[in-house]
Design a protein around this motif. Structure first.
Motif, short mmCIF file in Angstrom:
data_model
loop_
_atom_site.label_atom_id
_atom_site.label_comp_id
_atom_site.label_asym_id
_atom_site.label_seq_id
_atom_site.Cartn_x
_atom_site.Cartn_y
_atom_site.Cartn_z
N ARG A 63 0.82 -1.22 0.00
CA ARG A 63 0.00 0.00 0.00
C ARG A 63 0.85 1.27 0.00
N ALA A 64 2.17 1.13 0.26
CA ALA A 64 3.03 2.31 0.33
C ALA A 64 3.16 2.96 -1.05
N THR A 65 3.40 4.25 -1.04
CA THR A 65 3.63 4.96 -2.30
C THR A 65 5.05 4.67 -2.78
N MET A 66 5.20 4.43 -4.08
CA MET A 66 6.51 4.05 -4.61
C MET A 66 7.56 5.12 -4.34
N ALA A 67 7.15 6.39 -4.31
CA ALA A 67 8.08 7.49 -4.06
C ALA A 67 8.71 7.40 -2.67
N ASP A 68 8.05 6.71 -1.73
CA ASP A 68 8.55 6.61 -0.37
C ASP A 68 9.59 5.51 -0.21
N LEU A 69 9.80 4.69 -1.24
CA LEU A 69 10.76 3.61 -1.19
C LEU A 69 12.14 4.08 -1.67
#
Length: 493
Positions: A136-142
């Motif tokens: 569910r995390a946003t890809m930008a946060d990885l």
């Protein structure tokens, strides 16, 4: 186990022979490293394997049957997957959405079934033991490492398509931290354990020696050697890559060090002094602030204290720093350094346009002479100053940045990951260049995540934490284990 055999692969671009009868054998359940200097033919061979280029000659056999790689869809149907260090993702979408970009979207009553999408993504991640990524995390946060792991796991989403069995990883760790690289290595082990083959393309010798079951070395478009694990030897691989023995990758250290050239204080509560003739390494864990420290010295980030060159304060801002004789080679050459679509000459001359111009008009002959002289000094291989930077190999793109730094005859040289993504031959050229600058009286600071590079190239190493320079260590006689222990001790303290 599945197997793929390429024999006699040839590819020419006009008069240039990129591949001249290359052979490569890949087997399921093993990691096969592909090595060679920039320009050796690795990228062309991968493009042929991906169906992006048609070979002029040669044969491809998959599981005993001929395979005609006429396009990317053929490679995909054959179970080939390609993952590059600079991967295309959609930062604003979730991990689960990104993982389904190449798959059928689960639907219910004509709408996206978000529950099934997230469950499929979670199952694929779990299959490779990846527990730290939330679908569910946003890809930008990885971070870049976790983005790559998500992309690898995405290939395992079952939607009736061909099952992947061959993974081509091209410089996968170039932008990863140590911890991210370790997670990637664990996933590679699980892929191989499932029976997949991994073609691992890297300039990092320690990774190849650690991971590879076999290595194929290309030189000038031909297969220079194929070595199994028992025969793999660092010196042998370097010799096969370069065509010459590499007795000492690092030049001798300076006989003596001169006076302090650059002094900086107010660096997150610390200070730093660089001496003439000295190469100083900046070491620390990922996120320790080495990059920010160099950017502060060049004036790209605001500073709380003062930077003095030969006792004279350098005004804030990169323009003033370059004019004073401080040069900088950034970590990411593509986004921070070169202009890919323009001729390399403009990337070289950019910080020097002020003195190359007269009455506001650029002196083109002076610019051309500057580019030619500095290009020759760094052994830049290019057709001329008008050749687009994007057409150069990674090593030569890096040399463009060094040519720019040397063009102004700097007294202080700041280098951020100076050999990132370049082959061993280009590394040797860069190391020799750094030492020549120091021998000429310049002070050099090198921020690097490569511990062997710091120990072999530098006179002393400064430990950095939270952007603050701390204790320093003599590089000569220092082991990688001792340096790493000192870094972790500093973090604990």
């Amino acid at each position: 186990m599945r197997h793929l055999l390429l024999t006699g692969v040839a590819k020419a671009y006009g008069p240039t022979l990129a591949l001249r009868g290359v052979s490569l054998a890949l087997r399921g359940g093993e990691v096969h490293a592909l090595m060679g200097e920039n320009g050796a033919g690795k990228s062309t061979l991968i493009r042929v394997l991906a169906g992006l280029e048609r070979a002029d000659a040669g044969e491809v056999v998959l599981d005993g049957a001929p395979l005609r790689l006429t396009g990317p869809e053929v490679a995909t149907a054959a179970g080939f997957r390609f993952l590059h260090q600079e991967m295309q993702v959609v930062p604003g979408l979730s991990v689960a959405e990104n993982m389904h970009l190449a798959h059928r979207i689960p639907q219910r009553w004509g709408l996206v079934d978000w529950g099934r999408m997230r469950a499929a993504a979670a199952a694929a991640l779990a299959e490779l033991g990846i527990a730290e990524i939330d679908p569910r995390a946003t890809m930008a946060d990885l971070g870049p490492g976790d983005r790559m792991l998500a992309r690898i796991a995405a290939t395992l989403i079952a939607d009736g398509g061909p099952e992947p069995w061959l993974y081509v990883l091209d410089e996968p760790t170039a932008a990863l931290s140590h911890a991210e690289a370790e997670r990637l290595f664990a996933v590679i082990g699980r892929l191989v354990g499932r029976g997949a083959a991994v073609l691992y393309v890297s300039h990092r010798m320690d990774e190849v020696m650690r991971l590879a079951d076999r290595v194929t070395v290309l030189r000038d478009g031909v297969t220079a050697s194929v070595l199994d694990r028992a025969a793999m030897d660092r010196d042998r691989i370097i010799r096969d890559m370069t065509g010459r023995a590499v007795d000492a990758l690092f030049p001798p250290r300076a006989a003596r060090v001169g006076r302090v050239l650059l002094e900086a204080d107010g660096l997150a509560g610390g200070s730093l002094a660089l001496r003439a003739g000295e190469v100083v390494g900046l070491a620390g864990l990922a996120g320790a602030g080495r990059n920010a420290l160099l950017k502060t010295l060049i004036g790209a980030l605001p500073r709380a204290g003062k930077v003095r060159l030969d006792g004279v304060e350098v005004p804030p801002g990169p323009t003033a720093a370059w004019a004073a004789g401080i040069a900088y080679v950034p970590r990411d050459r593509r986004s921070e350094g070169v202009m890919l679509g323009q001729g390399l000459g403009r990337s070289v001359s950019l910080p020097h346009l002020g003195w190359l111009a007269r009455a506001g008009i650029l002196r083109h002959r002076a610019e051309a002479r500057l580019v030619a002289d500095s290009g020759a000094a760094v052994r830049l291989k290019a057709e001329g100053p008008g050749q687009a930077v994007a057409e150069l190999s990674g090593g030569n793109q890096q040399k463009v940045l060094f040519a720019r730094a040397l063009a102004g005859k700097p007294r202080v040289l700041l280098l951020d990951e100076p050999t990132r993504g370049v082959d061993v031959g280009a590394k040797a050229d860069i190391y020799a260049l750094v030492r020549r600058m120091a021998e000429g009286g310049a002070a050099v600071a090198v921020a690097s995540s490569d511990l062997a590079e710091l120990i072999g190239l530098c006179d002393r190493i400064v430990l950095v934490r939270d952007g603050r320079p701390g204790r320093d260590l003599a590089a000569e006689g220092l082991s990688e284990a001792a340096l790493l222990a000192a870094i972790y001790d500093g973090e604990a303290a």
